[in-house]
Design a protein around this motif. Structure first.
Motif, PDB file in Angstrom:
ATOM      1  N   ILE A   1       1.008  -1.211  -0.128  1.00 11.15           N
ATOM      2  CA  ILE A   1      -0.013  -0.108   0.187  1.00 11.15           C
ATOM      3  C   ILE A   1       0.852   1.285   0.072  1.00 11.15           C
ATOM      4  O   ILE A   1       1.712   1.587   0.918  1.00 11.15           O
ATOM      5  N   ASP A   2       0.979   1.848  -1.120  1.00  8.45           N
ATOM      6  CA  ASP A   2       1.921   2.816  -1.335  1.00  8.45           C
ATOM      7  C   ASP A   2       1.585   3.832  -2.568  1.00  8.45           C
ATOM      8  O   ASP A   2       1.428   3.202  -3.653  1.00  8.45           O
ATOM      9  N   PRO A   3       1.610   5.050  -2.559  1.00  6.00           N
ATOM     10  CA  PRO A   3       1.246   5.908  -3.626  1.00  6.00           C
ATOM     11  C   PRO A   3       2.443   5.607  -4.692  1.00  6.00           C
ATOM     12  O   PRO A   3       2.047   5.910  -6.128  1.00  6.00           O
ATOM     13  N   ARG A   4       3.572   5.196  -4.279  1.00  3.84           N
ATOM     14  CA  ARG A   4       4.639   5.111  -5.474  1.00  3.84           C
ATOM     15  C   ARG A   4       4.745   3.304  -5.851  1.00  3.84           C
ATOM     16  O   ARG A   4       4.415   2.597  -4.829  1.00  3.84           O
TER      17      ARG A   4
ATOM     18  N   PRO B   1      -2.052  10.125  -1.574  1.00  4.02           N
ATOM     19  CA  PRO B   1      -1.611  10.272  -0.451  1.00  4.02           C
ATOM     20  C   PRO B   1      -2.570  10.814   0.431  1.00  4.02           C
ATOM     21  O   PRO B   1      -3.271  11.805   0.271  1.00  4.02           O
ATOM     22  N   GLY B   2      -2.536  10.575   2.018  1.00  4.27           N
ATOM     23  CA  GLY B   2      -3.501  11.064   2.818  1.00  4.27           C
ATOM     24  C   GLY B   2      -4.660  10.149   3.226  1.00  4.27           C
ATOM     25  O   GLY B   2      -5.451  10.452   4.122  1.00  4.27           O
ATOM     26  N   THR B   3      -4.734   9.133   2.313  1.00  3.48           N
ATOM     27  CA  THR B   3      -5.998   8.428   2.622  1.00  3.48           C
ATOM     28  C   THR B   3      -5.970   6.962   3.365  1.00  3.48           C
ATOM     29  O   THR B   3      -6.568   6.125   2.992  1.00  3.48           O
ATOM     30  N   ASN B   4      -4.603   6.719   3.984  1.00  6.16           N
ATOM     31  CA  ASN B   4      -4.416   5.499   4.750  1.00  6.16           C
ATOM     32  C   ASN B   4      -5.511   4.977   5.504  1.00  6.16           C
ATOM     33  O   ASN B   4      -5.840   3.942   5.321  1.00  6.16           O
ATOM     34  N   VAL B   5      -6.308   5.834   6.318  1.00  5.63           N
ATOM     35  CA  VAL B   5      -7.179   5.572   7.197  1.00  5.63           C
ATOM     36  C   VAL B   5      -8.419   5.090   6.332  1.00  5.63           C
ATOM     37  O   VAL B   5      -8.901   3.934   6.773  1.00  5.63           O
ATOM     38  N   ALA B   6      -8.833   5.421   5.222  1.00  3.01           N
ATOM     39  CA  ALA B   6      -9.734   5.144   4.392  1.00  3.01           C
ATOM     40  C   ALA B   6      -9.584   3.743   3.609  1.00  3.01           C
ATOM     41  O   ALA B   6     -10.458   2.886   3.686  1.00  3.01           O
ATOM     42  N   VAL B   7      -8.486   3.640   3.454  1.00  3.77           N
ATOM     43  CA  VAL B   7      -7.992   2.407   2.657  1.00  3.77           C
ATOM     44  C   VAL B   7      -8.051   1.151   3.542  1.00  3.77           C
ATOM     45  O   VAL B   7      -8.468  -0.088   3.581  1.00  3.77           O
TER      46      VAL B   7
ATOM     47  N   GLU C   1      10.716  13.344  -8.406  1.00  7.87           N
ATOM     48  CA  GLU C   1       9.936  12.435  -9.347  1.00  7.87           C
ATOM     49  C   GLU C   1       8.655  13.045  -9.697  1.00  7.87           C
ATOM     50  O   GLU C   1       7.882  13.317  -8.703  1.00  7.87           O
ATOM     51  N   MET C   2       8.516  12.898 -11.207  1.00  9.30           N
ATOM     52  CA  MET C   2       7.125  13.363 -11.765  1.00  9.30           C
ATOM     53  C   MET C   2       6.586  12.348 -12.696  1.00  9.30           C
ATOM     54  O   MET C   2       7.483  11.585 -13.489  1.00  9.30           O
ATOM     55  N   HIS C   3       5.407  12.142 -12.773  1.00  6.88           N
ATOM     56  CA  HIS C   3       4.704  11.350 -13.673  1.00  6.88           C
ATOM     57  C   HIS C   3       4.875  11.874 -14.997  1.00  6.88           C
ATOM     58  O   HIS C   3       4.754  13.136 -15.300  1.00  6.88           O
TER      59      HIS C   3
ATOM     60  N   ALA D   1       2.260   8.289  -9.377  1.00  3.69           N
ATOM     61  CA  ALA D   1       0.955   8.395 -10.257  1.00  3.69           C
ATOM     62  C   ALA D   1       0.636   9.775 -10.532  1.00  3.69           C
ATOM     63  O   ALA D   1       1.449  10.797  -9.979  1.00  3.69           O
ATOM     64  N   PRO D   2      -0.110   9.975 -11.579  1.00  6.37           N
ATOM     65  CA  PRO D   2      -0.515  11.354 -11.786  1.00  6.37           C
ATOM     66  C   PRO D   2      -0.934  12.109 -10.827  1.00  6.37           C
ATOM     67  O   PRO D   2      -1.627  11.714 -10.035  1.00  6.37           O
ATOM     68  N   GLY D   3      -0.435  13.541 -10.686  1.00  5.56           N
ATOM     69  CA  GLY D   3      -0.938  14.074  -9.512  1.00  5.56           C
ATOM     70  C   GLY D   3       0.124  14.049  -8.217  1.00  5.56           C
ATOM     71  O   GLY D   3      -0.359  14.690  -7.340  1.00  5.56           O
ATOM     72  N   VAL D   4       0.891  13.171  -8.354  1.00 10.15           N
ATOM     73  CA  VAL D   4       1.663  12.869  -7.114  1.00 10.15           C
ATOM     74  C   VAL D   4       3.038  13.072  -7.497  1.00 10.15           C
ATOM     75  O   VAL D   4       3.567  12.735  -8.690  1.00 10.15           O
TER      76      VAL D   4
END
Length: 953
Positions: A434-437, A457-463, A847-849, A884-887
């Protein structure tokens, strides 16, 4: 300790409940079933010649030197690949065997240059030793080097070199890269005498290849084909001291091999229970900072930060410091003073700093770097389980069936543990990331994650709540475990909450950006796949909901029954070498050592009686509060041991303003770090090589740190270890401390800290390590916690509601920045940047998408402006689909970039751990450094001026 090699048993240890009795050369031997004949012989003092075999690699059977004779068996089998059997009778020596071995050895030597007298491995070479052991005295075939023509020495790696002419193609280096490290960077090309080791493609050298410079190949090599450049330069070591690495929280044990006062090489210790004889590029090679020219070895003072530094004696520096502190205390009160303990220093040193602050300064204004990394771990695990630490030892991962890695990048930040994890994955364990990258673990040679959940990023609790929803609604929870071990009513409240349809993967997909089907598959796998182990890092804790996420992880482990046995558990991967220990030692403003609240009258009375002082029952200020109070004028002085808060803490502008507002900033460190720009006193520190003490790693393992050389911060023989510096400051303030060795400090810690009650220096030296708690209930320590019940009694389920961070993207700042570490560098880079590790990472990059980069007209290597609501900096771009795009993503190892100039003041609701992992930013093309970077470079240059004696006159 002398320079004797550790015994090499030839093949790995076999764990078996059954034993086998056999006879070897007339001696009766009892070994576990499945043991090789070679290892059995070594266990009773025998020494069968070998070249391709070593005990951290699987049996290979290629060198044909370890042949033996076995009664009733035809031929001469290889002892490394032949398992023992009951009643077996083995002969390791005979005329026939001697003739065979000499013949084989003669072929090896015929293809090897006979330059032993001038070879760097002379007297430290297995080939040389084996030739002597088989009695080879003459070689009928002359060496002409023809097989090595055109193979130039590979000198590309900054730390070791490869000499093909010395290679005997035993494959040990290739197997070590495969089996121990798991990188699969090396291979054997060609056949017969034409075969050779290759670092990948024909055009690759060791530096350009996939090699991660862990040193496993160098350690495995039986000749000087692969050898440290330091040994080439300095010669064979003459003595060795076993000590503990001062980099990450894995806590690897090393032999520091010395020649006089010169460290020649660090060799991973096979008996080290954290690393099992393995290492990474930092611990193995990046120790040169200890002798770097930038190191400050004299105390320095200045009246104000606009003045140059003035080098003074220890007495003058300590008197100056004590007088300033006492004057501030007299005018503004005890609560105007505080301190920060170091997670790079020993337990004993951290303990003394918090003792100085509480008992000497008179306040509880003490904090540690865990505030900005793992303080949510302490809060979350203490709330749910009853203790503020991970539940397993590292060996436990080898019994895991499903491994869930969330918010951690073990291959970069904890590489030695990652290698063991990868070994288990190659054996068939399943992996959820579970990781944005797309971190390396998602897909690398011979392993692939069953599920990668690239969350926003920031949605750990939701996942995690969505995973819990699947487990509860599909009736996958371990109800028997929950009823027996947890509070059933709290579980039912939690289960009703997560079962609500608004917590389903489908409903939350718009928030988390994780495909619902993928999330459901991951949840089912974790709940039904056998032993489930969770490993997490700063991607969990460094959020506004860090504590909530830790509790959500604990909920998941309890709901599936994955606590209290090998192969399971909740395991925080600690960042710095002693961040666990610094927390254990009472470095938080509200807790004494052993995590007892300062307001607890009984606990506080123990310390008051032992220390002979009255302690303030009110919790003190956390690091962010100290900085706020400094700007407000109520906090005036700080003693910072071995931390660089200006580079490591969030919102650099705010940190700078807080430091600049203080009357006395004391920096105790190795180098003039960024924080020292605002310091009035600099007390030179000592490296881990220059002192005794203990570190506590991420698995609660307390290990000895042993002095290898004299401290460099004083005349030869008169330098001070860090604990001595703190003691000297305490005594300058009239406290009358009289410790003569860290063992005495450890005795005091054990006396006052229930989890350390059975720990002593002598015991650690005898046993190697102990995992707390070590007390009457657990006299030999506790590798695995919560076996028969949770420390708090019943496990506590806590409802963790997802609350979006206040840091929002928008038209001005449409991207989310998250930060992390890279393999070759460590934390703020103060140590690793002063080693050859800069060959792999000489600057932080963004790092950029590809989509985001193309939209902004950016390509790899271009300069970009990275701006947030807090500040801006510039750095080069790396275009990659790992994000990911946007990160966007960057590291924080280089002060010229100082990524924290853009991070915000948002922090965890319970602990103030900063939200490093979610910052709204914009990225635009740039043509050079930002105005802030240029101003900061000028400030740093002025702040680092040191007055020469001539100028003083």
């Amino acid at each position: 300790m002398g320079y004797e090699r550790q015994t090499d048993f030839g093949t790995p240890e076999v764990l078996s409940d059954q034993s086998v009795t056999l006879t070897i050369d007339g001696r009766s031997v009892v070994v576990p079933a499945g043991t090789s004949v070679m290892r059995a012989a070594a266990s009773c003092g025998g020494d069968i010649p070998k070249l391709c075999a070593t005990d951290n690699l699987k049996s290979f059977g290629s060198c044909r030197l370890c042949l033996v004779e076995i009664d009733g068996m035809r031929g001469t089998p290889a002892s490394c690949t032949t398992p023992v059997a009951d009643g077996m009778v083995v002969h390791t020596q005979s005329d026939h065997l001697a003739k065979l071995r000499r013949g084989v050895m003669e072929l090896y030597i015929s293809d090897h240059p006979l330059d032993c007298l001038t070879c760097s491995a002379n007297n430290d070479c297995e080939l040389q030793d084996t030739a002597a052991a088989v009695g080879l005295r003459d070689v009928r075939y002359g060496y002409d080097g023809a097989n090595h023509l055109g193979q130039a020495d590979d000198l590309s790696n900054p730390y070791f070199q490869f000499e093909p002419s010395k290679c005997i193609t035993c494959s040990r280096c290739v197997r070590a890269c495969d089996e121990v490290q798991g990188t699969f960077a090396l291979t054997i090309e060609g056949r017969g005498f034409a075969s050779k080791v290759s670092a990948g493609q024909a055009t690759d050298d060791f530096l350009a290849s996939e090699c991660v410079s862990c040193g496993a190949c160098v350690q495995a090599c039986p000749t000087s084909a692969l050898m440290e450049k330091s040994v080439k330069e300095l010669g064979k070591p003459e003595r060795a001291v076993v000590t503990t690495c001062a980099y990450c929280g894995v806590g690897c044990t090393f032999r520091a091999e010395m020649k006089g006062e010169q460290l020649v090489r660090m060799v991973p210790w096979k008996d080290g229970k954290a690393n099992r004889g393995h290492s990474c590029v930092k611990g193995r090679f990046a120790w040169g900072y200890a002798n770097h020219k930038d190191r400050i070895t004299q105390p320095m003072i200045r009246d104000s930060i606009d003045q140059p530094w003035r080098a003074v004696s220890w007495d003058e520096a300590l008197t100056f410091t004590a007088e300033r502190l006492q004057a501030i205390k007299a005018q503004h009160g005890a609560r105007a003073l505080g301190g920060i303990t170091s997670s790079r220093c020993t337990n004993e040193e951290a303990y003394l700093v918090q003792k100085l602050v509480r008992g000497g300064f008179g306040s509880n204004n003490v904090d540690t770097c865990a505030r900005v990394c793992h303080s949510p771990t302490g809060y979350g695990l203490k709330t749910t389980f009853g203790t503020s630490a991970g539940t397993q030892d590292f060996d436990s991962v080898m019994q895991a069936d499903v491994i869930l890695v969330i918010g951690a990048n073990p291959t970069d930040a904890h590489p030695v543990f990652a290698s063991r994890m990868k070994r288990r994955l190659r054996q068939g364990a399943k992996l959820i990331v579970i990781d944005p990258r797309r971190i390396d673990l998602v897909r690398s040679p011979h392993i692939a994650a069953a599920h990668h959940l690239p969350l926003q990023p920031g949605t750990n609790v939701a996942v995690l709540t969505a995973m819990a929803h699947v487990i509860v609604t599909e009736r996958l929870a371990d109800e028997a475990f929950i009823r027996e071990r947890c509070d059933w009513d709290e579980y039912q409240d939690w289960a009703r909450y997560v079962a609500d349809e608004r917590h389903s993967p489908e409903f939350l997909e718009a928030v988390t950006k994780v495909p619902a089907a993928e999330l459901r598959g991951a949840a089912r796998l974790f709940a039904t796949g056998g032993n489930g182990a969770i490993y997490y890092g700063l991607g969990v804790t460094e959020h506004s909901q860090g504590s909530s996420t830790v509790m959500a992880i604990a909920n998941l482990a309890m709901a599936t029954g994955n606590i209290g046995r090998p192969g399971v558990g909740v395991n925080p991967l600690r960042g710095q070498n002693n961040v666990q220990g610094s927390c254990d030692m009472g470095s938080f403003p509200h807790e004494l050592s052993g995590y007892r609240h300062i307001s607890d009258d009984a606990a506080r009375a123990l310390f008051e009686q032992d220390w002979g002082v009255a302690l303030d029952p009110e919790p003190g200020l956390r690091i962010p509060n100290m900085l706020d109070a400094a700007i407000d004028g109520s906090f005036r002085a700080i003693y910072i041991q071995g931390e660089d808060i200006l580079q490591s803490d969030p919102n650099t502008h705010h940190v700078a303003a807080g430091l600049a507002a203080m009357d006395c900033v004391i920096v105790h460190d190795l180098f003039l770090n960024e924080t020292a720009n605002y310091a009035h006193v600099f007390l030179p520190g000592s490296t881990f090589l220059e002192k005794d003490g203990t570190f506590t790693n991420a698995e609660r393992r307390i290990q000895p740190v042993r002095k290898v050389m004299e401290p460099a911060n004083g005349p030869k023989g008169q330098g001070l270890a860090d604990w001595e510096v703190t003691q000297a400051l305490a005594n300058a303030m009239g406290l009358g401390w009289h410790y003569t060795h860290p063992s005495a400090i450890l005795d005091e810690i054990a006396r006052l800290t229930p989890t350390f009650a059975g720990v002593s220096w002598d015991r650690l030296c005898a046993e190697g390590s102990l995992q707390w708690p070590v007390n009457e209930q657990f006299p030999d320590g506790a590798p695995i916690m919560h076996v028969d019940g949770f420390v708090r009694g019943k496990g506590k389920f806590v409802v963790t509601e997802y609350v979006p961070t206040d840091e929002k993207t928008g038209p001005r700042f449409p991207l989310l920045l998250t930060t992390g570490r890279i393999l070759s560098q460590y934390n703020v880079g103060a140590q690793t940047r002063r080693t050859a590790n800069v060959a792999w990472h000489e600057e932080d990059v963004l790092e950029m998408h590809p989509t985001d980069a193309e939209n902004r007209g950016l390509d790899t290597g271009d300069w970009a402006r990275l701006a947030s609501r807090t500040g801006e900096t510039t750095l080069r771009v790396l275009v990659t689909d790992r994000v990911a795009p946007g990160v966007v993503y960057t590291t924080f190892h280089h002060p010229t970039t100082q990524a924290n100039v853009v991070t915000t003041d948002y922090s965890d609701w319970a602990t103030n751990c900063p939200e490093y992992k979610v910052t709204a930013v914009q990225v635009t093309p740039s043509n050079g450094p930002s105005a802030w970077q240029e101003d900061y470079a000028g400030l740093s240059a002025r702040a680092r001026r040191i007055e020469t004696p001539e100028a003083a006159e």
